[in-house]
Write an enzyme that holds these catalytic residues in place. Sequence first.
Site, short mmCIF file in Angstrom:
data_model
loop_
_atom_site.label_atom_id
_atom_site.label_comp_id
_atom_site.label_asym_id
_atom_site.label_seq_id
_atom_site.Cartn_x
_atom_site.Cartn_y
_atom_site.Cartn_z
CE LYS A 140 -4.65 -6.69 9.28
NZ LYS A 140 -4.88 -6.89 8.47
CE LYS A 146 0.98 -2.72 5.92
NZ LYS A 146 0.13 -2.50 6.11
CD GLU A 169 -0.29 -1.96 0.34
OE1 GLU A 169 0.65 -1.59 1.94
OE2 GLU A 169 -0.94 -1.26 0.75
CG ASN A 179 -1.96 -4.67 0.33
OD1 ASN A 179 -2.54 -6.23 0.33
ND2 ASN A 179 -2.06 -3.75 1.13
CD GLU A 186 2.89 -4.85 1.50
OE1 GLU A 186 4.06 -4.01 0.67
OE2 GLU A 186 1.57 -3.91 1.79
CB SER A 187 -2.93 -8.44 2.15
OG SER A 187 -2.49 -6.91 2.76
#
Length: 262
Positions: free
Chosen positions: A56, A116, A165, A186, A216-217
Site C-alpha cells: 500500500k 485489492k 468485505e 473492515n 481488516e484495517s
Amino acid sequence: MNILDKIIADKRNEVSLKKQLISAEDLERYPLFGHITNSLATALKNSSSGIIAEHKRRSPSKSVINQDLNVQDVASGYENAGVCGMSVLTDGKYFGGALDDLILARASVKMPLLRKEFIIDEYQIIEAKAHGADVILLIAAVLTRDEIKSFSELAKSLNLEVLLEVHNLEELEKSIMPSLDMLGVNNRNLKTFEVSTDISKQLSEKIPSDFVKVSESGISSVKVIKDLKNYGYQGFLIGENFMKTNYPGKSASQFIQELTSN
Ligand SMILES: O=C(O)c1ccccc1NCC(=O)[C@H](O)[C@H](O)COP(=O)(O)O
C-alpha cells in the site's frame, strides 16, 4: 459525495475505458490467465498467525505511506516472514497501485495474492486472474446482492477465491451466500475513515462458521490480534503498519515472531 462514492464513480469510468482498449477475450489469452491458484482460506486455517500483509503506497485516509519501495522486495520480504498471503492494491488514482504490481509480486512469490480493488464489473475479475491473482475482494457497500452472487460465482468458475468485505450488519446479512470463501470485516468505515476493531467483535457472532473470518484495517499490535482471535478471527489484513517502515518484510517477521512466541 463521500470518498467511496467518488472512488466508485472514477472506477466505472476507468473500467469502461479499459474495456475499449483490451477486451475480456484478450485478457483470457494472457499467459497468467491459466495459472494454478493457491488457497488463501486454507493458508489462514492452517496458520498460527493468520497475517495477510498488504502492499500500500498511499491511501485516501493517510495520503503517502511509502512510495520508495520495490514491490518485488516487499513481496519476497513478506513471504520470507511467513505471512499467509499478500494483498496488492491495484487502484492507481487513490492508492498509487497498478496491475503491474500484481504481475511483479506474482513473479516473485508463490504465496496467495489478493487483488485489492474496487470491483464493480466482471471484467475486473477476469483481469485479476490474467494478472496472477488467487483471490479477489468484493466490497458489500458498493454491490447489490445480485452482483455479489454473479461476481463471486464467476470468480469461483475461474478458481479464484472470494473475500467479501462488510462494515455493518445490513451488509453482512445481504451478502451471505455459498460462493464466498472468506468474510472480512473492515474496521475502517470507508465513508468517514473512522477505525475501530469493535465492529469486528460485534459482527463476529453473526458470521456463519463455514466462512473464514478476516479482520481488516487499523491493526497495529499483537495484542489486538490476540483479542480478535477470541472472537473466531483467523485472518488479519495489515497494510500501513508494515508499509510505513523501510523494510515491511522485516516488520512483518518481527510481528509474527511476537504473535506466535507465546
Ligand atoms: O485505507 C484507506 O484509507 C481506504 C480508504 C477508502 C477505501 C479503502 C481504504 N483502504 C483499503 C483497505 O481496506 C486497507 O488498505 C486494508 O484493510 C489495510 O488497512 P491498514 O492496515 O489500516 O492499512
